[in-house]
Design a protein around this motif. Structure first.
Motif, PDB file in Angstrom:
ATOM      1  N   SER A  29       0.880  -1.338   0.064  1.00 29.96           N
ATOM      2  CA  SER A  29       0.011   0.028   0.033  1.00 29.96           C
ATOM      3  C   SER A  29       0.965   1.193  -0.052  1.00 29.96           C
ATOM      4  N   GLY A  30       2.122   1.213  -0.795  1.00 27.04           N
ATOM      5  CA  GLY A  30       2.833   2.316  -0.793  1.00 27.04           C
ATOM      6  C   GLY A  30       3.635   2.479   0.265  1.00 27.04           C
ATOM      7  N   LYS A  31       3.726   1.615   1.166  1.00 34.08           N
ATOM      8  CA  LYS A  31       4.622   1.618   2.398  1.00 34.08           C
ATOM      9  C   LYS A  31       5.774   0.844   2.476  1.00 34.08           C
ATOM     10  N   VAL A  32       6.733   1.406   2.964  1.00 34.33           N
ATOM     11  CA  VAL A  32       8.047   0.726   3.295  1.00 34.33           C
ATOM     12  C   VAL A  32       8.294   0.451   4.782  1.00 34.33           C
ATOM     13  N   ALA A  33       8.627  -0.714   5.167  1.00 33.44           N
ATOM     14  CA  ALA A  33       8.642  -0.895   6.661  1.00 33.44           C
ATOM     15  C   ALA A  33       9.629  -2.175   7.030  1.00 33.44           C
ATOM     16  N   GLY A  34      10.232  -1.944   7.927  1.00 33.00           N
ATOM     17  CA  GLY A  34      11.337  -3.018   8.482  1.00 33.00           C
ATOM     18  C   GLY A  34      11.905  -2.781   9.658  1.00 33.00           C
ATOM     19  N   HIS A  35      12.844  -3.481  10.305  1.00 30.52           N
ATOM     20  CA  HIS A  35      13.691  -3.026  11.353  1.00 30.52           C
ATOM     21  C   HIS A  35      15.066  -2.599  10.973  1.00 30.52           C
ATOM     22  N   ALA A  36      15.425  -1.950  11.882  1.00 35.96           N
ATOM     23  CA  ALA A  36      17.091  -1.170  11.683  1.00 35.96           C
ATOM     24  C   ALA A  36      17.869  -1.445  12.870  1.00 35.96           C
ATOM     25  N   PRO A  37      19.034  -1.917  12.739  1.00 35.52           N
ATOM     26  CA  PRO A  37      19.924  -2.103  13.969  1.00 35.52           C
ATOM     27  C   PRO A  37      20.383  -0.753  14.308  1.00 35.52           C
ATOM     28  N   MET A  43      15.184  -1.293  15.755  1.00 38.28           N
ATOM     29  CA  MET A  43      14.241  -0.339  15.699  1.00 38.28           C
ATOM     30  C   MET A  43      13.125  -0.451  14.556  1.00 38.28           C
ATOM     31  N   TYR A  44      11.699  -0.409  14.879  1.00 33.06           N
ATOM     32  CA  TYR A  44      10.913  -0.839  13.780  1.00 33.06           C
ATOM     33  C   TYR A  44      10.687   0.620  13.008  1.00 33.06           C
ATOM     34  N   TYR A  45      10.603   0.753  11.739  1.00 32.51           N
ATOM     35  CA  TYR A  45      10.251   2.114  11.117  1.00 32.51           C
ATOM     36  C   TYR A  45       9.131   1.765   9.926  1.00 32.51           C
ATOM     37  N   GLU A  46       8.582   2.876   9.366  1.00 32.40           N
ATOM     38  CA  GLU A  46       7.913   2.704   8.236  1.00 32.40           C
ATOM     39  C   GLU A  46       8.013   4.011   7.585  1.00 32.40           C
ATOM     40  N   ILE A  47       7.606   4.169   6.062  1.00 32.43           N
ATOM     41  CA  ILE A  47       7.870   5.353   5.468  1.00 32.43           C
ATOM     42  C   ILE A  47       6.748   5.221   4.602  1.00 32.43           C
ATOM     43  N   LEU A  72       0.212  15.095   4.711  1.00 33.51           N
ATOM     44  CA  LEU A  72       1.758  15.669   4.738  1.00 33.51           C
ATOM     45  C   LEU A  72       2.678  14.569   3.490  1.00 33.51           C
ATOM     46  N   GLU A  73       1.908  13.461   3.613  1.00 29.10           N
ATOM     47  CA  GLU A  73       2.529  12.270   2.592  1.00 29.10           C
ATOM     48  C   GLU A  73       2.387  12.731   1.057  1.00 29.10           C
ATOM     49  N   VAL A  74       1.750  13.885   0.693  1.00 29.09           N
ATOM     50  CA  VAL A  74       1.747  14.272  -0.755  1.00 29.09           C
ATOM     51  C   VAL A  74       2.945  14.718  -1.230  1.00 29.09           C
ATOM     52  N   ASP A  75       3.702  15.550  -0.235  1.00 25.60           N
ATOM     53  CA  ASP A  75       4.820  16.273  -0.421  1.00 25.60           C
ATOM     54  C   ASP A  75       6.171  15.661   0.252  1.00 25.60           C
ATOM     55  N   HIS A  76       5.835  14.723   1.063  1.00 25.21           N
ATOM     56  CA  HIS A  76       7.092  14.104   1.972  1.00 25.21           C
ATOM     57  C   HIS A  76       7.055  12.564   1.844  1.00 25.21           C
ATOM     58  N   SER A  77       8.139  12.229   2.050  1.00 25.04           N
ATOM     59  CA  SER A  77       8.438  10.881   2.614  1.00 25.04           C
ATOM     60  C   SER A  77       8.353  10.815   3.946  1.00 25.04           C
ATOM     61  N   VAL A  78       7.400  10.454   4.694  1.00 34.23           N
ATOM     62  CA  VAL A  78       7.180  10.584   6.084  1.00 34.23           C
ATOM     63  C   VAL A  78       7.827   9.317   6.667  1.00 34.23           C
ATOM     64  N   ILE A  79       8.718   9.745   7.405  1.00 30.70           N
ATOM     65  CA  ILE A  79       9.357   8.525   8.322  1.00 30.70           C
ATOM     66  C   ILE A  79       9.036   8.423   9.743  1.00 30.70           C
ATOM     67  N   THR A  80       8.320   7.214  10.034  1.00 30.51           N
ATOM     68  CA  THR A  80       7.860   7.144  11.514  1.00 30.51           C
ATOM     69  C   THR A  80       8.748   5.810  12.214  1.00 30.51           C
TER      70      THR A  80
END
Length: 295
Positions: A29-37, A43-47, A72-80
């Protein structure tokens, strides 16, 4: 491993050799998600979205999935992200939970994602972390929007009447039902809530110094509700101290407006991030209003 494509503005290539199966990003659904060391965490994140990076830092007990900002996602890659112990990021027993460490964890995540500069949007404690990052890592920060954040010691910043309770809060208190139920849906160990709750409630924050605030180079939006946990007077005082700040008081709104009524806050944040009207000076009594010259 292929690079997850969230936006051309972000180099999302993780450090080679560090990626394990648990960290493999997933798309949907247009989302990137994963865990980062990150600093000993997974750390879990979504973009979500397309455009320049915007880092949203949630409040205490908040995590990914509790809210989204499609405007905000229209003009930004929102990283949470899920901070230490929050949501899908497991706590590390014995690792203190502090705002300072959490701010550095966010920086670590951005380094992992290859983000070299971003705008920030921090809610409550998340706003404090965004300011910390701007002070410690100014080269990483563009503009900072905050909602319901404090900048000074609790006795100056907080409305104690709004924080008064009839009984001592506990992990099972009704006031935390919303956060507790969401935590138990996504946490690696749903039964860890009482320990996690205690760690969050043990956080102590005494505010920024005058020198720290005056050193801020990034433009800052100080937004809050007129019935917030944060005193309006504190917001006004901070607005006057910062080198480049804007102030927004949302009428008939409380500390949780981004949950209950985001449509009343997000347009203000969006206009701030776009720097709408900048370059045209505000009219004074001497200049008056001159179309195209003053506003």
């Amino acid at each position: 491993m292929s690079k997850p494509q969230a936006a051309a503005a972000i180099d999302l290539q993780p450090p080679m050799g560090m990626v394990k199966d648990i960290m493999n990003p997933v798309r949907g659904s247009g989302k990137v998600a994963g865990h980062a060391p990150v600093n000993g965490l997974q750390m879990y994140y979504e973009i979500e979205g397309t455009g320049d990076p915007l880092v949203y830092i949630p409040p205490a007990f908040g995590c990914t999935g509790m809210k989204s900002f499609p405007e905000l996602e229209v003009d930004h890659s929102v990283i949470t992200m899920d901070l230490q112990g929050h949501g899908r990021t497991a706590d590390v027993p014995g690792r203190p939970l502090t705002l300072e460490q959490s701010a550095e964890d966010v920086v670590g995540l951005l380094r992992y994602l290859g983000v070299t500069k971003a705008d920030f949007f921090g809610e409550s404690y998340g706003g404090v972390m965004a300011i910390m990052i701007a002070i410690r890592h100014p080269q990483l920060v563009g503009r900072i929007a905050t909602y319901g954040a404090t900048f000074g010691p609790p006795h100056d910043a907080l409305d104690m009447e709004m924080l008064r309770t009839s009984a001592e809060p506990v992990p099972g208190s009704a006031a935390f039902r919303f956060q507790r139920e969401h935590y138990r849906k996504v946490a690696p160990d749903p039964d860890y809530w009482p320990t996690f709750w205690q760690k969050v409630c043990s956080i102590r924050w005494e505010g920024f110094t005058e020198d720290q605030l005056s050193s801020l180079k990034a433009p800052v939006l100080i937004a809050l509700g007129d019935r917030d946990f944060v005193r309006i007077e504190h917001a006004v005082e901070t607005f006057r101290r910062l080198p480049e700040a804007e102030l927004a008081v949302i009428p008939d709104a409380g500390h949780f407006a981004l949950f209950s009524e985001p449509e009343r806050v997000i347009p203000v944040v969006g206009n701030f991030l776009k720097a709408t009207g900048k370059g045209v000076p505000v009219a004074t009594a001497e200049t008056g209003y001159q179309p195209g010259k003053t506003r």
